[in-house]
Motif scaffolding. Structure first.
Motif, PDB file in Angstrom:
ATOM      1  N   ARG A 179      13.143  89.792 -19.843  1.00 55.46           N
ATOM      2  CA  ARG A 179      13.232  90.609 -18.548  1.00 55.46           C
ATOM      3  C   ARG A 179      14.184  89.492 -17.350  1.00 55.46           C
ATOM      4  O   ARG A 179      14.099  90.070 -16.215  1.00 55.46           O
ATOM      5  N   GLU A 180      14.309  88.372 -17.854  1.00 56.35           N
ATOM      6  CA  GLU A 180      14.958  87.474 -16.793  1.00 56.35           C
ATOM      7  C   GLU A 180      16.210  87.826 -16.253  1.00 56.35           C
ATOM      8  O   GLU A 180      16.452  87.640 -15.058  1.00 56.35           O
ATOM      9  N   GLN A 181      16.845  88.625 -16.871  1.00 59.84           N
ATOM     10  CA  GLN A 181      18.380  89.253 -16.416  1.00 59.84           C
ATOM     11  C   GLN A 181      18.029  90.401 -15.655  1.00 59.84           C
ATOM     12  O   GLN A 181      19.229  90.690 -15.086  1.00 59.84           O
ATOM     13  N   ASP A 182      17.116  91.028 -15.407  1.00 58.30           N
ATOM     14  CA  ASP A 182      16.773  91.942 -14.623  1.00 58.30           C
ATOM     15  C   ASP A 182      17.353  91.725 -13.047  1.00 58.30           C
ATOM     16  O   ASP A 182      17.164  90.880 -12.463  1.00 58.30           O
ATOM     17  N   PRO A 183      18.288  92.540 -12.604  1.00 55.11           N
ATOM     18  CA  PRO A 183      18.920  92.245 -11.423  1.00 55.11           C
ATOM     19  C   PRO A 183      18.035  92.509 -10.270  1.00 55.11           C
ATOM     20  O   PRO A 183      18.378  91.933  -9.177  1.00 55.11           O
ATOM     21  N   HIS A 184      16.899  93.213 -10.175  1.00 52.10           N
ATOM     22  CA  HIS A 184      16.108  93.292  -9.199  1.00 52.10           C
ATOM     23  C   HIS A 184      14.749  92.408  -9.325  1.00 52.10           C
ATOM     24  O   HIS A 184      14.355  92.026  -8.094  1.00 52.10           O
ATOM     25  N   TYR A 185      14.402  92.123 -10.470  1.00 56.75           N
ATOM     26  CA  TYR A 185      12.992  91.306 -10.507  1.00 56.75           C
ATOM     27  C   TYR A 185      12.968  90.166 -11.661  1.00 56.75           C
ATOM     28  O   TYR A 185      12.013  89.537 -11.829  1.00 56.75           O
ATOM     29  N   GLY A 186      14.266  89.894 -11.934  1.00 56.03           N
ATOM     30  CA  GLY A 186      14.554  88.717 -12.852  1.00 56.03           C
ATOM     31  C   GLY A 186      13.968  87.482 -12.433  1.00 56.03           C
ATOM     32  O   GLY A 186      13.252  86.626 -13.078  1.00 56.03           O
ATOM     33  N   ILE A 187      14.300  87.150 -11.037  1.00 60.31           N
ATOM     34  CA  ILE A 187      13.731  86.006 -10.380  1.00 60.31           C
ATOM     35  C   ILE A 187      11.993  85.732 -10.549  1.00 60.31           C
ATOM     36  O   ILE A 187      11.591  84.834 -10.855  1.00 60.31           O
ATOM     37  N   ILE A 188      11.529  86.899 -10.354  1.00 54.90           N
ATOM     38  CA  ILE A 188      10.051  87.008 -10.461  1.00 54.90           C
ATOM     39  C   ILE A 188       9.571  86.757 -11.849  1.00 54.90           C
ATOM     40  O   ILE A 188       8.686  85.941 -12.295  1.00 54.90           O
ATOM     41  N   PHE A 189      10.277  87.365 -12.910  1.00 54.43           N
ATOM     42  CA  PHE A 189      10.016  87.270 -14.406  1.00 54.43           C
ATOM     43  C   PHE A 189      10.283  85.751 -14.815  1.00 54.43           C
ATOM     44  O   PHE A 189       9.456  85.167 -15.548  1.00 54.43           O
ATOM     45  N   ARG A 190      11.202  85.047 -14.400  1.00 51.79           N
ATOM     46  CA  ARG A 190      11.530  83.814 -14.492  1.00 51.79           C
ATOM     47  C   ARG A 190      10.327  82.933 -14.240  1.00 51.79           C
ATOM     48  O   ARG A 190       9.998  81.818 -14.823  1.00 51.79           O
TER      49      ARG A 190
END
Length: 153
Positions: free
Chosen positions: A120-131
């Motif tokens: 999910r790292e590349q999710d445009p909205h929440y990727g930063i959170i998943f990283r």
């Protein structure tokens, strides 16, 4: 070493998924609900173990508990952002088992969770959170190994 209890893990994941067909791990497209429940399950184990531990082990286990509880809350927050609804979570109470066995299961669950967060790292909205969650799960794996090494389990 204790034999890995596959039936127990299957029951846990069946409850995590809300019933149905039960594999030993969540599927590749784990939902936020599944991920948050896995985090809460680990948190419950760390809390139980921290109550039995002393010294630096207790401190590390308490940190692991707090992190996992925080991860569950973050995932519920993402659900509110996405769908306007918090997650409905009912964690599975931890079984009483040897410290080594419980930590090995938590380590395995952390590896699975890391895979889901990485996906999910590349999710445009929440990727930063998943990283960030991914990096914290990696750190938790190190902490588990440290606890096992300190106690000589």
């Amino acid at each position: 070493m204790d034999k890995f209890d596959e039936k127990l893990e299957q029951r846990v994941w069946q409850r995590v998924r809300g019933g149905g067909n039960c594999d030993s791990q969540p599927g590749p497209a784990a939902t936020l609900q599944t991920l948050a429940l896995a985090e809460q399950t680990s948190a419950a184990v760390y809390l139980m173990l921290s109550r039995m531990a002393q010294g630096p082990e207790k401190t590390l286990l308490r940190q692991l508990f707090e992190r996992e509880r925080q991860h569950s809350r973050i995932l519920s927050g993402i659900s509110i952002l996405q769908d306007g609804l918090p997650l409905s979570l009912r964690p599975v109470p931890p079984d009483s088992e040897r410290v080594e066995t419980a930590l090995r299961k938590c380590y395995s669950r952390a590896l699975q969770t890391m895979n889901h967060y990485a996906a999910r790292e590349q999710d445009p909205h929440y990727g930063i959170i998943f990283r960030q969650l991914l990096h914290q799960e990696q750190e938790q794996c190190r902490m588990i190994a440290q606890i096992l090494g300190m106690s000589g389990h």
